[in-house]
Each structure stands twice: as structure tokens, then as C-alpha cells.
Design a protein around this motif. Structure first.
Motif, PDB file in Angstrom:
ATOM      1  N   VAL A  36      24.090  72.467   6.140  1.00  0.00           N
ATOM      2  CA  VAL A  36      22.796  73.015   6.557  1.00  0.00           C
ATOM      3  C   VAL A  36      23.034  74.402   7.149  1.00  0.00           C
ATOM      4  O   VAL A  36      23.832  74.560   8.066  1.00  0.00           O
ATOM      5  N   ASN A  43      16.084  76.197  11.429  1.00  0.00           N
ATOM      6  CA  ASN A  43      16.876  74.980  11.572  1.00  0.00           C
ATOM      7  C   ASN A  43      17.211  74.702  13.035  1.00  0.00           C
ATOM      8  O   ASN A  43      17.244  73.546  13.457  1.00  0.00           O
ATOM      9  N   ASP A  82      20.167  65.668   7.381  1.00  0.00           N
ATOM     10  CA  ASP A  82      19.923  67.084   7.686  1.00  0.00           C
ATOM     11  C   ASP A  82      19.466  67.274   9.126  1.00  0.00           C
ATOM     12  O   ASP A  82      19.897  68.210   9.804  1.00  0.00           O
ATOM     13  N   MET A 105      21.091  69.427  12.185  1.00  0.00           N
ATOM     14  CA  MET A 105      20.321  70.415  12.943  1.00  0.00           C
ATOM     15  C   MET A 105      20.393  70.141  14.445  1.00  0.00           C
ATOM     16  O   MET A 105      20.481  71.072  15.249  1.00  0.00           O
TER      17      MET A 105
END
Length: 193
Positions: free
Chosen positions: A99, A105, A178, A182
Motif C-alpha cells: 500500500v 492512506n 489494506d 494503513m
């Protein structure tokens, strides 16, 4: 002959409103005590078995069956590490964050941290979350600002979020991969600065 066709057409055309009225009055039921006619029973009365009802089609007699052994649900990636110290060290060395580090993010990581982590670890990551401060949780949560946590990579935080550590429960089933990355990025790049 042409006159006969015109006469038939005009006669049929004159009967059209009467036919429509006859159809309208016979097709509508004005009784509010009945739902009317039921044309397709299988649309109203399901022939499917309900989740927790007996089912003679299976050997164990249950409708709700476990997933077939060896199958993986769509969208789920199996996590190869367990909740052990050895796997934690291995995950910290081998996992790679795909990521990208962007403002969006980091903002998403902050939001997810506030939802899943702040109540125990605190808004500042100091282990003074509301559950501990209000004595709802008697065991002190880990401070994310300790020297040990400052030295640990993002992958270690990702692993701990996924499978848990000590008395911390696993959050891998609640937080997407994801979002876990983050949150890890937010902790390393914002909280631990």
C-alpha cells in the motif's frame, strides 16, 4: 365486402370500452380481508430449507453445512503465520507493504485506528485508551510509543493486528488487509513521530 369489414371494425371498436370495464371489474377484488389469488405458490411459499431447520438431504440432517474442506472464501487471502513469537519475528522480516504511503492512506489509517485501536491503545498510542482509563479493562494495553514498538517495523504491527498478541484478540477477520497496512503506516509515520 368493404362495407362488411368497416361494420365489423366499428362494432368491435364500440365494444372495446365495455370489454375494458368488464375486465377491470372482474379482475379487481375490493375486499381488504384477502390478498387475492395466488398464481405461483413457489414464489410465496419457499421450497428452500431455512438455515437452522432439519434437512433430510444431508447425512447429518442439518441444513447449515460447514464449508468444504480446503476451500477459501472469495476475496480472502490465507494468512500463513500463527500467533507465536517465532511467526511474529518471521512475519516482521518477510511481509512487505504494497500500500503506497500517501496522505489519503494515512488519513484512512487514522480513521481505522480510531475505530479499532484507540479505545485500548489511546488516541496518542500511549496505552491510555478509554477502556483502560475508565477501569473497564484492567490489564494495561501496550504503549505503541515504547522503545520496543518504535524499533519494530510496520510488518510487525500488521501481524499483531491480524492474529493478536498476548491478550489482544485477532482483528484480521474484521479489518481488511489494506486497512491493516494503513493502520500500521499511520502508527509508524504519525503516532510514533
Amino acid at each position: 365486402m368493404n362495407f362488411i369489414k368497416k361494420t365489423r371494425f366499428s362494432f368491435a371498436f364500440r365494444l372495446l370500452p365495455f370489454a375494458f370495464l368488464l375486465f377491470a371489474f372482474t379482475s379487481c377484488d375490493y375486499s381488504r380481508k384477502t390478498t387475492g389469488w395466488q398464481y405461483f405458490d413457489d414464489m410465496v411459499e419457499s421450497s428452500a430449507y431455512e438455515t437452522y431447520t432439519p434437512n433430510p438431504n444431508f447425512a447429518d440432517g442439518k441444513t447449515m453445512q460447514p464449508p468444504v474442506a480446503g476451500t477459501i472464501p472469495r476475496g480472502m487471502i490465507p494468512y500463513p503465520y500463527q500467533k507465536t513469537d517465532e511467526d511474529r519475528a518471521l512475519a516482521a522480516q518477510s511481509l512487505v507493504n504494497d500500500v503506497p504511503l500517501t496522505e489519503d492512506n494515512l488519513a484512512r489509517g487514522k480513521k481505522q485506528y480510531g475505530i479499532y485501536c484507540a479505545q485500548c491503545h489511546g488516541d496518542k498510542g500511549d496505552g491510555q485508551g478509554q477502556l483502560y482509563v475508565r477501569k473497564k479493562y484492567t490489564y494495561p494495553p501496550a504503549s505503541l510509543l515504547s522503545e520496543k514498538m518504535l524499533a519494530n517495523p510496520e510488518a510487525d504491527i500488521y501481524h499483531v493486528i491480524t492474529v493478536g498478541y498476548g491478550i489482544m484478540a485477532a482483528h484480521g477477520s474484521m479489518i481488511s488487509p489494506d486497512d491493516r497496512w494503513m493502520i500500521s503506516m499511520y502508527i509508524k509515520n504519525e503516532l510514533q513521530k
